[in-house]
Each structure stands twice: as C-alpha cells, then as structure tokens.
Design a protein around this motif. Structure first.
Motif, short mmCIF file in Angstrom:
data_model
loop_
_atom_site.label_atom_id
_atom_site.label_comp_id
_atom_site.label_asym_id
_atom_site.label_seq_id
_atom_site.Cartn_x
_atom_site.Cartn_y
_atom_site.Cartn_z
N MET A 142 3.81 -2.06 -2.00
CA MET A 142 2.40 -2.45 -1.98
C MET A 142 1.57 -1.46 -2.78
SD MET A 142 1.11 -3.60 1.71
CE MET A 142 1.89 -4.83 2.64
N SER A 143 0.53 -1.97 -3.33
CA SER A 143 -0.36 -1.08 -4.05
C SER A 143 -1.28 -0.37 -3.06
CB SER A 143 -1.18 -1.87 -5.07
OG SER A 143 -2.13 -2.68 -4.38
N GLU A 144 -1.99 0.60 -3.54
CA GLU A 144 -2.92 1.36 -2.69
C GLU A 144 -4.00 0.46 -2.11
OE1 GLU A 144 -5.91 5.05 -3.43
OE2 GLU A 144 -3.95 5.15 -4.41
N LYS A 145 -4.48 -0.48 -2.91
CA LYS A 145 -5.52 -1.40 -2.45
C LYS A 145 -4.98 -2.30 -1.34
CE LYS A 145 -8.71 -4.96 -4.01
NZ LYS A 145 -9.20 -5.73 -5.15
N GLU A 146 -3.77 -2.81 -1.48
CA GLU A 146 -3.16 -3.65 -0.46
C GLU A 146 -2.94 -2.88 0.84
OE1 GLU A 146 0.24 -4.88 -2.70
OE2 GLU A 146 -0.63 -6.84 -3.16
N GLU B 273 -7.28 -1.91 7.16
CA GLU B 273 -8.58 -2.44 7.61
C GLU B 273 -8.39 -3.66 8.50
OE1 GLU B 273 -11.05 -3.10 4.19
OE2 GLU B 273 -11.24 -0.96 3.78
N ARG B 274 -7.46 -4.54 8.13
CA ARG B 274 -7.19 -5.72 8.96
C ARG B 274 -6.67 -5.30 10.34
NH1 ARG B 274 -4.56 -7.60 4.30
NH2 ARG B 274 -5.95 -8.90 3.07
N GLU B 275 -5.78 -4.32 10.37
CA GLU B 275 -5.25 -3.82 11.64
C GLU B 275 -6.37 -3.22 12.50
OE1 GLU B 275 -2.11 -1.10 10.77
OE2 GLU B 275 -0.82 -2.65 9.90
N GLU B 276 -7.27 -2.48 11.85
CA GLU B 276 -8.38 -1.88 12.58
C GLU B 276 -9.31 -2.96 13.14
OE1 GLU B 276 -12.20 1.03 11.69
OE2 GLU B 276 -10.45 1.11 10.35
#
Length: 53
Positions: free
Chosen positions: A1-5, A11-14
C-alpha cells in the motif's frame, strides 16, 4: 500500500472505533433510561393502594 492508502485505512479504523464507542454509549444511556423508568413506575405503583398518613 502507498502512504496515502495507509493513512486512509488508519482514518477509517479511527472513525469506525469512534462510531462503535458512540453506539455503546447510546445503548448504555438507553438501558439506564429503561431501568429508571421501571424503577420509578414500580415505586409509584407500590404506593398507589396505600392510604395517606
């Protein structure tokens, strides 16, 4: 995965954790409201048939 992914996944997990916490808090409040209602109603009915002092 890239850094952005990776960042988006974190963020989704948070967000998912915040939603789960909020939902648990709302369920706790709902349980407490039901318990208070049942207790208050039971107290009201327990004194209903008694003669006033």
């Amino acid at each position: 995965m890239s850094e952005k992914e990776d960042r988006l996944a974190r963020e989704r997990e948070e967000i998912a954790a915040c939603i789960a916490s909020f939902k648990a808090t709302q369920q706790k409040f709902e349980r407490e409201r039901h318990e208070y209602y049942a207790k208050t109603l039971a107290n009201a009915w327990s004194g209903f048939g008694r003669s006033p002092v």
